[in-house]
Design a protein around this motif. Structure first.
Motif, PDB file in Angstrom:
ATOM      1  N   LEU A 203      -5.750   9.263  -3.597  1.00  0.00           N
ATOM      2  CA  LEU A 203      -6.921   9.031  -3.812  1.00  0.00           C
ATOM      3  C   LEU A 203      -7.650  10.238  -4.607  1.00  0.00           C
TER       4      LEU A 203
ATOM      5  N   SER B  62      -5.169   2.221  -1.147  1.00  0.00           N
ATOM      6  CA  SER B  62      -4.579   2.108  -2.794  1.00  0.00           C
ATOM      7  C   SER B  62      -3.118   2.271  -2.693  1.00  0.00           C
TER       8      SER B  62
ATOM      9  N   TYR C  28       0.619  -1.294  -0.123  1.00  0.00           N
ATOM     10  CA  TYR C  28      -0.151   0.067  -0.102  1.00  0.00           C
ATOM     11  C   TYR C  28       0.829   1.198  -0.116  1.00  0.00           C
TER      12      TYR C  28
ATOM     13  N   HIS D 283     -10.734  -1.619  -3.791  1.00  0.00           N
ATOM     14  CA  HIS D 283     -10.174  -0.347  -4.094  1.00  0.00           C
ATOM     15  C   HIS D 283      -9.602  -0.128  -5.343  1.00  0.00           C
ATOM     16  N   TYR D 284      -9.623   1.031  -5.789  1.00  0.00           N
ATOM     17  CA  TYR D 284      -8.910   1.465  -7.090  1.00  0.00           C
ATOM     18  C   TYR D 284      -7.496   1.574  -7.072  1.00  0.00           C
ATOM     19  N   THR D 285      -6.811   1.702  -8.266  1.00  0.00           N
ATOM     20  CA  THR D 285      -5.546   2.291  -8.184  1.00  0.00           C
ATOM     21  C   THR D 285      -5.240   3.621  -8.154  1.00  0.00           C
ATOM     22  N   GLU D 286      -4.059   4.367  -7.978  1.00  0.00           N
ATOM     23  CA  GLU D 286      -4.022   5.640  -8.196  1.00  0.00           C
ATOM     24  C   GLU D 286      -4.439   5.961  -9.660  1.00  0.00           C
TER      25      GLU D 286
ATOM     26  N   TRP E 198      -7.005  -2.156  -7.460  1.00  0.00           N
ATOM     27  CA  TRP E 198      -5.660  -2.489  -6.780  1.00  0.00           C
ATOM     28  C   TRP E 198      -5.591  -3.600  -5.826  1.00  0.00           C
TER      29      TRP E 198
ATOM     30  N   TYR F 262      -8.210   6.320  -9.744  1.00  0.00           N
ATOM     31  CA  TYR F 262      -8.556   7.394  -9.036  1.00  0.00           C
ATOM     32  C   TYR F 262      -8.525   8.617  -9.723  1.00  0.00           C
TER      33      TYR F 262
END
Ligand SMILES: *[C@@H]1O[C@H](CO)[C@@H](O)[C@H](O)[C@H]1NC(C)=O
Ligand SMILES: *[C@@H]1O[C@H](CO)[C@@H](O)[C@H](O)[C@H]1NC(C)=O
Length: 380
Positions: A80, A76, A63, A343-346, A339, A349
Motif C-alpha cells: 500500500l 490489495s 489478497y 481498493h487499488y492494485t499495488e 484490485w 498504489y
C-alpha cells in the motif's frame, strides 16, 4: 537529489547505515511512522481483531499474492502507499497495533488504521441510519489507543512524535461508503461532510498538542471511478458519465467537495500552528491522470474493471467479492488499476506514492521537507 533520498538508496544495500542516516539527517527524515485511517492504510489490524460476523474477504487469497505471497490483511494484491512510504524512509513496514509487538513498534512506529473504519463515531453515524458492519474503530477510538500506548513507547513522547511522520488518512471515505451503500440519501450524505472534516481537524490538533510536527493528510479518491460505485449507480443516462474517463461525474464531484473542505480545514489549522508541517496529499488528482491515459501508465488491462471480482460491466458484485472462491482473478494485476472493486492494485498504489511523495501532488511539497533550505516555512 535531496539528502534524505541518497541515504535511502544506501539503506537498500547496507541496512546498518540506517542508524547513521538518522543522525546526519535532521529534517525530512523520520524515525517512525504513526498512521491512522482505514483500508487504504490497514497493514493487518482488522484481521487481528475479534470479528463479530464472518471473516472479511481480504483474509483469503488472492489478497497479498503479488508481494507478500499470502494475505496479510492489506486490502490489495501487495504493498500500500504506507508501505512504499516506509521503504522510502528506510523504515520497516509499519506494524499493525493489533497483532504487532512492542519491539516492532519501537523500530517502525505503529499503524492504527483499520479497514472499514470511519472518521465519525459509530454512534453518531448510527443515529443517522449509517451502519458499519466491519468495525467500530473510528478515528477517535484509534487516537485513544495511541494515547494509551504512548507512555510505553517513549519517556519523551513530544520528541518521539516530533521526529515521526504522522499519516492521518485517508479517513472519512467509509463514512460516505457505508452511507451510499446503505441507501442513505445523497443530500444527507452531503450534510455529513463538514462533520467528517471537523473530526479530522480535531484529530490533527490533538496530535499537534501531543508533539506531532509533520502530518501528512490524504484526501478522498474519485469514488465515481471505483467499480463498486460504478456498479451500484450504473446508469443508462450517458450524461452522468465523464466521457473521457467513464467515471460517474456526480460522485467525483462529491469527492472533490470533501477534499476542498478538508483543504480549507488544513489551512486553518496551519495558521493556528505555524511550527507544524501539515501536508495535504492529493490522492484524487494523483490518480486522475491514470484514468485519462491508462495505457501510458501500463494499465492495458483496464482502469474501471476490477482485476478480482465477479460479473457485470465492472467485474464487481458485492455478493461475490474478491476472496470468494467464485471470484475471477486477472492473470496480471500489474496491468490493472483496480484490485477488488474498492481498493487499488499495488501497481496503482506505487504510482500514487510516486506522485504524492516524490512528485508534485502534496501541498506543500513533501519532497521539499528533505531540503534544508528552510523554504518550507514560507508556504501560504
Ligand atoms: C459495534 O458496537 C456495537 C455496540 O455499540 C456492537 O453491537 C457491534 O457488534 C460492534 N460492531 C463491530 C463490528 O464491532
Ligand atoms: C451477483 O451475484 C449473485 C450470485 O451469483 C447473483 O444472484 C446476482 O444476480 C448478481 N448481481 C448482479 C447485479 O449481477
Amino acid at each position: 537529489m535531496a539528502p534524505c533520498s541518497s541515504h535511502l538508496l544506501w539503506n537498500g544495500f547496507f541496512l546498518n547505515i540506517i542508524i547513521l542516516s538518522s543522525i546526519s539527517c535532521t529534517i525530512g527524515c523520520y524515525t517512525a511512522i504513526f498512521s491512522f485511517g482505514d483500508s487504504l492504510a490497514d497493514t493487518g489490524n482488522l484481521v487481528h481483531m475479534p470479528q463479530p460476523g464472518k471473516l472479511p474477504p481480504f483474509v483469503f487469497p488472492p489478497y497479498g499474492e503479488t508481494f507478500f505471497n499470502h494475505a496479510t490483511g492489506r486490502c490489495s494484491n501487495g504493498r500500500l502507499v504506507i508501505d512504499f512510504i516506509a521503504e522510502y524512509l528506510g523504515l520497516p513496514f509499519v506494524p499493525p497495533y493489533f497483532g504487532g509487538s512492542m519491539k516492532s513498534f519501537k523500530e517502525a512506529g505503529v499503524n492504527f488504521a483499520v479497514a472499514g473504519a470511519t472518521a465519525l463515531d459509530t454512534a453518531f453515524l448510527q443515529e443517522r441510519g449509517i451502519m458499519n458492519k466491519l468495525t467500530n474503530t473510528s478515528l477517535d477510538v484509534q487516537l485513544g489507543l495511541f494515547k494509551q500506548l504512548l507512555p510505553a513507547l517513549s519517556s519523551d513522547h513530544k520528541k518521539l512524535l516530533g521526529n515521526s511522520l504522522i499519516l492521518l488518512g485517508e479517513i472519512g471515505g467509509n463514512d460516505y461508503n457505508h452511507a451510499f451503500f446503505g441507501g442513505v440519501s445523497t443530500e444527507s450524505i452531503q450534510d455529513l461532510v463538514p462533520y467528517v472534516v471537523n473530526i479530522i481537524g480535531q484529530a490533527i490538533k490533538e496530535l499537534i498538542e501531543l508533539g506531532a510536527i509533520t502530518i501528512l493528510v490524504p484526501g478522498n479518491l474519485p469514488i465515481g471511478c471505483l467499480p463498486s460505485y460504478l456498479t451500484l449507480f450504473e446508469s443508462l443516462n450517458k450524461k452522468e458519465y465523464d466521457h473521457s474517463t467513464g467515471c460517474l461525474e456526480w460522485l467525483n464531484k462529491f469527492s472533490e467537495d470533501h477534499n476542498e473542505q478538508l483543504l480549507a480545514e488544513l489551512k486553518q489549522i496551519q495558521k493556528l500552528h505555524p511550527h507544524a508541517k501539515i501536508i495535504y496529499a492529493d490522492y484524487y488528482n494523483a490518480v486522475m491522470p491514470l484514468y485519462h491515459s491508462p495505457n501510458q501508465f501500463g494499465f492495458t488491462g483496464g482502469v474501471l474493471r476490477a482485476c478480482c471480482g465477479w460479473g457485470g460491466t465492472y467485474n464487481y458484485n458485492s455478493s461475490v467479492e474478491c476472496g470468494n472462491p467464485l471470484a475471477s482473478v486477472c492473470d496480471d494485476p500489474s496491468l490493472y488499476m483496480n484490485w477488488d472493486g474498492i481498493h487499488y492494485t499495488e501497481a496503482a498504489y506505487k504510482l500514487i506514492f510516486e506522485s504524492v511523495i516524490e512528485g508534485s501532488y502534496s501541498f506543500p511539497s513533501f519532497e521539499a521537507l528533505c531540503n534544508l533550505d528552510g523554504k518550507y516555512f514560507n508556504h501560504k
